[in-house]
Structure formats: C-alpha cells, structure tokens
Design an enzyme around this catalytic site. Structure first.
Site, PDB file in Angstrom:
ATOM      1  N   CYS A 173      65.640 -17.781 -11.007  1.00 43.51           N
ATOM      2  CA  CYS A 173      65.391 -17.967  -9.621  1.00 43.51           C
ATOM      3  C   CYS A 173      64.627 -16.720  -9.001  1.00 43.51           C
ATOM      4  O   CYS A 173      64.805 -15.622  -9.164  1.00 43.51           O
ATOM      5  CB  CYS A 173      66.385 -18.455  -8.761  1.00 43.51           C
ATOM      6  SG  CYS A 173      66.114 -18.671  -6.918  1.00 43.51           S
TER       7      CYS A 173
ATOM      8  N   CYS B 191      69.111 -13.140  -3.756  1.00 43.81           N
ATOM      9  CA  CYS B 191      70.495 -13.222  -3.182  1.00 43.81           C
ATOM     10  C   CYS B 191      71.378 -12.375  -4.075  1.00 43.81           C
ATOM     11  O   CYS B 191      71.653 -12.564  -5.306  1.00 43.81           O
ATOM     12  CB  CYS B 191      71.027 -14.681  -3.232  1.00 43.81           C
ATOM     13  SG  CYS B 191      69.621 -15.754  -2.708  1.00 43.81           S
TER      14      CYS B 191
ATOM     15  N   CYS C 158      74.144 -13.591  -6.643  1.00 42.08           N
ATOM     16  CA  CYS C 158      73.802 -14.737  -7.533  1.00 42.08           C
ATOM     17  C   CYS C 158      73.472 -14.365  -8.796  1.00 42.08           C
ATOM     18  O   CYS C 158      72.521 -13.651  -8.915  1.00 42.08           O
ATOM     19  CB  CYS C 158      72.693 -15.787  -6.938  1.00 42.08           C
ATOM     20  SG  CYS C 158      72.448 -17.014  -7.878  1.00 42.08           S
TER      21      CYS C 158
ATOM     22  N   CYS D   5      76.827 -33.378  -6.626  1.00 45.62           N
ATOM     23  CA  CYS D   5      75.754 -32.830  -6.228  1.00 45.62           C
ATOM     24  C   CYS D   5      74.688 -32.339  -7.096  1.00 45.62           C
ATOM     25  O   CYS D   5      75.405 -31.956  -8.253  1.00 45.62           O
ATOM     26  CB  CYS D   5      76.432 -31.682  -5.520  1.00 45.62           C
ATOM     27  SG  CYS D   5      75.266 -30.540  -4.542  1.00 45.62           S
TER      28      CYS D   5
ATOM     29  N   CYS E 233      74.161 -35.744  -3.546  1.00 50.23           N
ATOM     30  CA  CYS E 233      74.134 -34.491  -2.606  1.00 50.23           C
ATOM     31  C   CYS E 233      72.984 -33.591  -3.527  1.00 50.23           C
ATOM     32  O   CYS E 233      72.905 -33.823  -4.682  1.00 50.23           O
ATOM     33  CB  CYS E 233      75.298 -33.902  -2.177  1.00 50.23           C
ATOM     34  SG  CYS E 233      74.919 -32.169  -1.363  1.00 50.23           S
TER      35      CYS E 233
ATOM     36  N   CYS F  87      74.987 -30.300   4.703  1.00 47.86           N
ATOM     37  CA  CYS F  87      76.215 -29.573   3.793  1.00 47.86           C
ATOM     38  C   CYS F  87      75.819 -28.154   4.070  1.00 47.86           C
ATOM     39  O   CYS F  87      74.713 -27.766   3.455  1.00 47.86           O
ATOM     40  CB  CYS F  87      76.421 -30.109   2.392  1.00 47.86           C
ATOM     41  SG  CYS F  87      77.690 -29.007   1.605  1.00 47.86           S
TER      42      CYS F  87
ATOM     43  N   ARG G 233      85.115 -27.661   2.869  1.00 49.76           N
ATOM     44  CA  ARG G 233      85.143 -27.690   1.492  1.00 49.76           C
ATOM     45  C   ARG G 233      85.718 -26.163   0.688  1.00 49.76           C
ATOM     46  O   ARG G 233      84.924 -25.386   0.983  1.00 49.76           O
ATOM     47  CB  ARG G 233      83.936 -28.196   0.632  1.00 49.76           C
ATOM     48  CG  ARG G 233      84.084 -28.298  -0.606  1.00 49.76           C
ATOM     49  CD  ARG G 233      82.864 -28.903  -1.359  1.00 49.76           C
ATOM     50  NE  ARG G 233      82.623 -30.344  -0.686  1.00 49.76           N
ATOM     51  CZ  ARG G 233      81.361 -30.565  -0.137  1.00 49.76           C
ATOM     52  NH1 ARG G 233      80.479 -29.987  -0.391  1.00 49.76           N
ATOM     53  NH2 ARG G 233      81.360 -31.848   0.361  1.00 49.76           N
TER      54      ARG G 233
HETATM   55  N1  SAM Z   1      69.016 -22.283  -4.947  1.00 47.01           N
HETATM   56  C1  SAM Z   1      69.471 -22.977  -3.878  1.00 47.01           C
HETATM   57  C2  SAM Z   1      69.818 -22.417  -2.624  1.00 47.01           C
HETATM   58  O1  SAM Z   1      70.249 -21.176  -2.696  1.00 47.01           O
HETATM   59  O2  SAM Z   1      70.091 -23.081  -1.582  1.00 47.01           O
HETATM   60  C3  SAM Z   1      70.755 -23.841  -4.375  1.00 47.01           C
HETATM   61  C4  SAM Z   1      71.781 -23.498  -5.507  1.00 47.01           C
HETATM   62  S1  SAM Z   1      72.726 -21.870  -5.016  1.00 47.01           S
HETATM   63  C5  SAM Z   1      73.234 -21.374  -6.428  1.00 47.01           C
HETATM   64  C6  SAM Z   1      74.083 -22.512  -3.916  1.00 47.01           C
HETATM   65  C7  SAM Z   1      75.054 -21.820  -3.533  1.00 47.01           C
HETATM   66  O3  SAM Z   1      75.935 -21.271  -4.156  1.00 47.01           O
HETATM   67  C8  SAM Z   1      74.829 -20.654  -2.538  1.00 47.01           C
HETATM   68  O4  SAM Z   1      74.217 -20.759  -1.330  1.00 47.01           O
HETATM   69  C9  SAM Z   1      75.799 -19.694  -2.545  1.00 47.01           C
HETATM   70  O5  SAM Z   1      76.535 -19.941  -1.290  1.00 47.01           O
HETATM   71  C10 SAM Z   1      76.583 -20.384  -3.486  1.00 47.01           C
HETATM   72  N2  SAM Z   1      76.999 -19.145  -4.616  1.00 47.01           N
HETATM   73  C11 SAM Z   1      76.045 -18.554  -5.262  1.00 47.01           C
HETATM   74  N3  SAM Z   1      76.453 -17.780  -6.121  1.00 47.01           N
HETATM   75  C12 SAM Z   1      77.770 -17.651  -6.032  1.00 47.01           C
HETATM   76  C13 SAM Z   1      78.531 -16.781  -6.209  1.00 47.01           C
HETATM   77  N4  SAM Z   1      78.430 -15.735  -7.127  1.00 47.01           N
HETATM   78  N5  SAM Z   1      79.765 -16.685  -5.752  1.00 47.01           N
HETATM   79  C14 SAM Z   1      80.120 -17.603  -4.781  1.00 47.01           C
HETATM   80  N6  SAM Z   1      79.207 -18.468  -4.341  1.00 47.01           N
HETATM   81  C15 SAM Z   1      77.918 -18.472  -4.854  1.00 47.01           C
HETATM   82 FE1  SF4 Z   2      68.204 -18.508  -6.323  1.00 45.51          FE
HETATM   83 FE2  SF4 Z   2      70.894 -18.129  -6.436  1.00 45.51          FE
HETATM   84 FE3  SF4 Z   2      69.538 -17.381  -4.268  1.00 45.51          FE
HETATM   85 FE4  SF4 Z   2      69.810 -20.129  -4.789  1.00 45.51          FE
HETATM   86  S1  SF4 Z   2      71.507 -18.682  -4.428  1.00 45.51           S
HETATM   87  S2  SF4 Z   2      68.251 -19.115  -4.045  1.00 45.51           S
HETATM   88  S3  SF4 Z   2      69.633 -19.928  -7.061  1.00 45.51           S
HETATM   89  S4  SF4 Z   2      69.185 -16.750  -6.267  1.00 45.51           S
END
Ligand code: SAM
Ligand code: SF4
Length: 311
Positions: free
Chosen positions: A49, A53, A56, A93, A125, A185, A257
């Site tokens: 990606c 973040c 992530c 989802c 979702c 959501c 949730r």
């Molecule tokens: N890429 C899309 C986005 O960010 O909107 C969708 C997938 S993203 C993985 C979905 C959510 O998972 C993120 O907004 C975050 O809140 C949660 N998430 C991702 N990595 C995480 C982690 N290591 N621990 C807890 N929550 C996490």
């Molecule tokens: Fe990409 Fe992870 Fe951020 Fe979603 S949470 S936008 S998958 S880096």
C-alpha cells in the site's frame, strides 16, 4: 463538535462505575444486550500500500514481512464468504490495501464480489481506501450496505501517524459514501501513543457526523514488526473500556465494534466492554494480517451474555 468534545472529556474521566452505569443504562435503552453482531473480514488485496500509516503492516513504506497478494478472484471471495456464513457471520467485509479504490477491471471485480456476498444473504461492507462519488454510487448499486473508513485518531494527532493523506481526505470519502446511500462504519485505533484527550476528540468527530456512523470499530493496536509503532506501549484495559463507554454514550444508536486486538483482552475484559456498550465483534481466527480469537473462545463468551453464535 465542541459540545461533544467537552462531554466526551467529562464522561471519560468519571469514576469507572459511574461511567459504566451510565453507558450500560443507555445501551439497554437502545439495544438488546444479547444482540452482538458477528462480522467477518477478508483481505482481498494484501500489502504494497502506498500510504504510510505508522501502524500498518501493509504499508509499502516499511519492511514488515507481510506477504503481498494481488486482488483475489471472485470465486475465492465467494468461498470465504460462504465459510464465514457457515461459522455464523452476519456481515462480511472486503478489505483492500489501496490508497484509493482503482477503476477498470479491478473495481468491476470488487463490484462482482459485493454481488456474491449479497447473494449469500450476508450484509456487505467494504474498505478500499478513498472513493470518488461515482465509485460510491456503483458500490451502492451493486448492493453494498456499508463502507468502512476509519478516522483512526484525533485531527491533531493524525499527522504524527499518517502523512500521505489528510483528515479532510478521510472525511470527504465518508461524505461520498454517505451521499451514495451507504451506511458508515468509522472508528479508530487505541495505543498509537495518543492521549485520552485525543481519544475523546476522535469520538467527538465521529459523533458530530450527521447522521452518526451506524458502526464504530474500536481497534487496539496490533504492533506490526517493521512499522514505526512496533514497540508502542499497549494501553491499559480500562482505557479501552472507557473509550467504548464514551462511544456508547455519544452515539447511542451505533454498533460499537471490538475490532483488532481482541486477542489481547481476557474474557472478563471483553465482558466488561460488552457491558460498557460494545455490541459487535469480528469472528474468524484472522483479521486481515493479524490473529483474532477462535470460535472455541468466543462461543462461551457469547453464551455468557445470552447472545447467539449462529445466524
Ligand atoms: N486501506 C484501507 C484504509 O486504510 O482505509 C482499508 C484497510 S485498513 C487495513 C483498515 C483499518 O484497519 C485501518 O483504518 C486501521 O484502523 C486498522 N488497522 C490496520 N492496521 C492495524 C493494526 N496494526 N492494529 C490495529 N488496527 C489496524
Ligand atoms: Fe494502506 Fe494500511 Fe494505511 Fe490502509 S491502513 S491505507 S492498508 S497503509
């Protein structure tokens, strides 16, 4: 928004029994206490990606060891949705590690995935990153019920966690999804190094969306090796409980949730979160790339509160 923020702060710092009592009383007014929604989440496109973040494991900015996987085929998704339904899921989802939903064949494939999930009688979702209004409408036409797009933290703390997009980008996708008729959501993550003030500010942002999000996921950070937050200090369980309770009080009708990080909670801590107003969980032993409690652990927990494990 200022009123919500002040109220959130006041509630968050109440003595815990006063907060629990208030939250549970409101919870009972708006919900059945034995109604806990069971959701399943499938990663339909994993890793690589372009966003940064800091929490992530799927960000291409960090070397995390998460295996990349291109967009799944429609039959693979149908199979996973059927298996989730068989395990008692009510909502399915589709999660993709995209900065923004693509156009062309990949998007058409996602629309077909949505149709397949709906054909199984599940709520559908998706969480695909940013959306244009046209994409949001196409998803709605394909039968999608809800769009997930988390605010993650407060507006002030956001730039310390993500620099490749802004809070306003986030809010504008939420608006596009809402305008297309999708339910929303949206929630956040605890344990990013934020203060209680940030948690309250995030809940106030969510509560001031009009209408409020139908679903509010509260994630606990699952530290991912290789990310900047791999060694973040876990938050105290009581801070999670306080956050759930304040979410319940500010957004009485929403489903709150317990999302990522439920594996880190004892059964008693989870029960306390349900008492505080949580009424939705993810089932299945994997959540995108992170572990999640197995059915054998969830069944006695749901039975204890009189909730069903089956559709
Ligand atoms: N890429 C899309 C986005 O960010 O909107 C969708 C997938 S993203 C993985 C979905 C959510 O998972 C993120 O907004 C975050 O809140 C949660 N998430 C991702 N990595 C995480 C982690 N290591 N621990 C807890 N929550 C996490
Ligand atoms: Fe990409 Fe992870 Fe951020 Fe979603 S949470 S936008 S998958 S880096």
């Amino acid at each position: 928004m200022p009123e919500y923020a002040a109220r959130a702060r006041e509630l968050y710092h109440l003595p815990i029994f006063d907060l629990l009592f208030e939250a549970h009383s409101i919870h009972r007014k708006f919900h059945r206490v034995d109604d806990v929604q069971r959701c399943a989440l499938l990663s339909i496109k994993t890793g690589a990606c372009p966003e940064d973040c800091a929490y992530c494991g799927q960000s291409a900015h960090y070397r995390t060891g998460v295996e990349r996987e291109p967009l799944l085929s429609v039959p693979r998704v149908r199979e996973a949705a059927q298996a989730a339904k068989d395990r008692g899921a009510q909502r399915f989802c589709l999660g993709a590690a995209w900065r923004q939903a693509p156009d062309g064949e990949p998007f058409a494939r996602v629309l077909q995935m949505v149709r397949e999930v709906k054909a199984l009688g599940l709520e559908a979702c998706a969480t695909l990153g940013m959306l244009t209004p046209e994409q949001a409408s196409a998803l709605k036409d394909a039968g999608l019920d809800a769009y997930n797009h988390n605010l993650d933290t407060s507006r002030e703390f956001y730039p310390a966690i993500i620099t490749t997009r802004t809070y306003e980008d986030r809010l504008s996708t939420i608006r596009a999804a809402r305008q297309a008729g999708l339910t929303i959501c949206s929630g956040g993550i605890l344990g990013l190094g934020e203060t209680p003030e940030d948690r309250c500010a995030m809940l106030a942002e969510l509560a001031s969306l009009d209408p409020q999000p139908e679903s509010v996921p509260i994630n606990l950070l699952m530290p991912m090796p290789g990310t900047p937050l791999e060694n973040a200090k876990p938050i105290e369980t009581l801070d999670l409980i306080r956050t759930v309770a304040v979410a319940r009080l500010l957004m009485p009708k929403s489903r709150v949730r317990l999302a990522a990080g439920r594996v880190r909670l004892s059964p008693e801590a989870q029960l306390m979160a349900f008492f505080a107003g949580a009424n939705s969980i993810f089932i299945g032993n994997k959540l995108l790339t992170a572990p999640n409690p197995a059915a054998a652990e969830d069944e006695p927990l749901l039975a204890a509160i009189g909730a069903s494990c089956r559709a």
